[in-house]
Every structure is written in C-alpha cells, then in structure tokens.
Design a protein around this motif. Structure first.
Motif, PDB file in Angstrom:
ATOM      1  N   LEU A 118       0.835  -1.209   0.000  1.00 32.68           N
ATOM      2  CA  LEU A 118       0.000   0.000   0.000  1.00 32.68           C
ATOM      3  C   LEU A 118       0.865   1.253   0.000  1.00 32.68           C
ATOM      4  N   THR A 119       0.608   2.111  -0.964  1.00 30.06           N
ATOM      5  CA  THR A 119       1.340   3.370  -1.085  1.00 30.06           C
ATOM      6  C   THR A 119       0.372   4.545  -0.937  1.00 30.06           C
TER       7      THR A 119
ATOM      8  N   PRO B 203       6.916  -0.606   0.291  1.00 29.29           N
ATOM      9  CA  PRO B 203       6.288   0.188  -0.761  1.00 29.29           C
ATOM     10  C   PRO B 203       7.305   1.120  -1.411  1.00 29.29           C
TER      11      PRO B 203
ATOM     12  N   TRP C  71      -2.180   5.778   4.936  1.00 32.35           N
ATOM     13  CA  TRP C  71      -1.336   4.732   5.518  1.00 32.35           C
ATOM     14  C   TRP C  71      -0.554   4.030   4.410  1.00 32.35           C
ATOM     15  N   GLY C  72       0.722   3.771   4.659  1.00 38.19           N
ATOM     16  CA  GLY C  72       1.538   3.032   3.700  1.00 38.19           C
ATOM     17  C   GLY C  72       2.276   1.908   4.390  1.00 38.19           C
ATOM     18  N   GLY C  73       2.359   0.791   3.731  1.00 31.89           N
ATOM     19  CA  GLY C  73       3.060  -0.352   4.315  1.00 31.89           C
ATOM     20  C   GLY C  73       2.639  -1.637   3.633  1.00 31.89           C
ATOM     21  N   LEU C  74       2.887  -2.745   4.307  1.00 33.09           N
ATOM     22  CA  LEU C  74       2.557  -4.066   3.775  1.00 33.09           C
ATOM     23  C   LEU C  74       1.441  -4.703   4.589  1.00 33.09           C
TER      24      LEU C  74
END
Lengths: 176, 176
Positions: free
Chosen positions: A51-52, A129, A141-144
């Motif tokens: 997620l970016t 990301p 929110w950004g991450g896996l």
C-alpha cells in the motif's frame, strides 16, 4: 493448447531435483495434450498487499516461476509408484507407508508426466512500498499487509477409526 | 502466446458485472500480446487437502474458473480511472478517495484490458473424501485438512505518519 487456443488448467505439481512432475487421470485431456507438446507451468505465491500513498504505486509482493518445456511420460509402474510416493512424502512425511498399498490398476489409471527444468524464469517483488518522494507526507497509511496461507484444523470424516491422528501436513501449491 | 508457445503469467484481476479486468504497465509485453488475441484467464482457490485410506483417492478440494476470450482495451482516461477505482474499492473500500489523486500521466502509463465473460467453465471439488468401500476400515486417518488464506497484521513502512490506521482489506487472488 486446445484447438489453437491456450488453456490454463490448475494442477498439483511437485519437484524432484531437475524435474517437475504432473499427474492425473490416465484419461485427462490436459495430460494427453501436454505429453510431447511445449507447455508452460507457472507457480505463483502472493506474499503481501503493498500500500502506497498513490493508487499508481500500489502493488503486491509475490514470487512466481514460469517453466517451459516438453513433458515426457513416466510409464514404468515401479518408477511411477516411487515418484508418487515422493510427492506424498513431500506433503505428508510417513503417510505413504501406512496407506492401503497402491494397486497395479491404480498405477495404470494414473498418468505421470515429468518436465525437465531447462528453461525457466522467476519474477519476484519483495520489500517495502515504493512511493514517489513527493507523496511521502500524504496522509494515507503506507506499508505491507501480509497474505498468509496456512493449514487449518483437520476434520476427520465419518469413517475415521478411534485413536488415529491426522498427519502433519505441509502446504500444497497449485501450478497452472 | 509468445513465439508460438503459450505463456502463463500471473496477474491481478477484478470482475465488474459481465467483464473481468486486467491491468498493468503500458509497456507490459503480456498485455500487449493479450490485446486482441484469444486468451485464457484462470483463477484457482485451493480449499482443502483430501486424505483417504489409499494414495489413489487422495485429492484436493478447490474451485477454479477458466475464461476464454479476446480482451479489448479501455482507453478513455475517465473510464480507466473509474475502473481502477472499482478495483481498489473491492479490495480496500474507501481507500481510493483518501489517496493522492491519480495523475493523467499515471493513467497513460497504465494499460487496462477487459474481457467479456462469454465462454467460461468452472471446476470444483468439495465435500468429504471418497474412499473405496473396502478401504474404510484401513487404519489410516481420513478427512479434510482445510487450506486457509488470510491477511496478517499490517506492517507500516518507515514513512507512516502517526495517527493513521491501515485500511480494512479483503483478500486478493491472482489470475493466470
């Protein structure tokens, strides 16, 4: 291939050394078509949603392998039994030897193909990301988000004898 | 197809009504080859290992769909954005609207194909093991071992701003 059109059929597979094995019914049209033709065997594992801060850079982490080749048939009954045993040992070690022994007519009803691992490619995305630098302070929110596959609680069938315990199994993967 | 050989390439997909959508980079060779050709899109879900008293009747429970057709390209930028939004809404409802807005050059760099659901087949195995009746008292465990896919705990990247929470996501599936 079927009438000039490629058909992608899910099937179980296993690997021993430099070969990948496929098996199925002796009357399987897929195995009949694959024998002696150039086929493509692809295995994919999804590992995570990536997620970016922008829709554009969203992705997935995954591992995939694409194998091209001409399968050859394994016809010797003892060799077939040994390879099928290895398949089961890979998934459920020790199980083959406690099963009702395989019958010659069952080996005859099973077609076994093997594909040499000669021409193959792998494609992998892993890691965090990859946002545009200018987007890093955008308030999303950004991450896996990991994607996990696991085996659930064994469900005995109605014929299960008392005192028997289910085997410790490993996760299978289907090829296409 | 690539040089007369079928290539099976993993890719994400989504369905809206009577179409299945595929997307990727505008320079993707897979999408370039798929545009206007007859392609096969297959989705498979493994549901359980099926354990019987004989090796021969071991199986897996699964659901698979095979779709054949000629993909058409979606080129209108507004239509492309709407379809990509629907893809993301299906996985993470509400997320598209909080992201940094999509740029025209990003839409240009994305190729979108859609395949009408005209010719398709499904194959499913479900339910309990199917042993030979004569094997039912053989002392090996029989039943199902479920195969479960789930999303794990979200892992924020190093740029994650305080106070942001990860979206509630649904499981993706890859087609081939």
């Amino acid at each position: 291939m079927h009438g000039g059109v490629p058909l992608v059929i899910p099937t179980l597979y296993w690997r021993e050394g430099d070969h990948v094995y496929l098996h199925g019914s002796a009357v399987s049209r897929m195995l009949e078509a694959a024998r002696g033709a150039t086929v493509c065997v692809t295995v994919t594992q999804l590992d995570a949603l990536v997620l970016t801060r922008s829709a554009f850079h969203h992705s997935v982490n995954y591992r995939s392998a694409v194998l091209l080749g001409r399968p050859e048939e394994v016809t010797d009954p003892e060799e077939k039994a040994a390879r099928l045993r290895a398949f089961m040992e890979g998934l459920m070690p020790g199980r083959w030897d406690i099963l009702r022994p395989v019958k010659p007519k069952e080996l005859k009803a099973t077609r076994l193909l093997r594909l040499p691992i000669d021409e193959a490619s792998a494609k992998i995305r892993s890691g965090p990301p990859a946002d545009d630098t200018a987007d890093l302070d955008w308030p999303a929110w950004g991450g896996l988000i990991p994607i996990e596959t696991r085996l659930g609680r064994p469900q005995p069938d109605e014929h299960a004898l008392p005192g028997l315990t289910p085997p410790k199994a490993r996760k299978p993967r289907a090829a296409r």
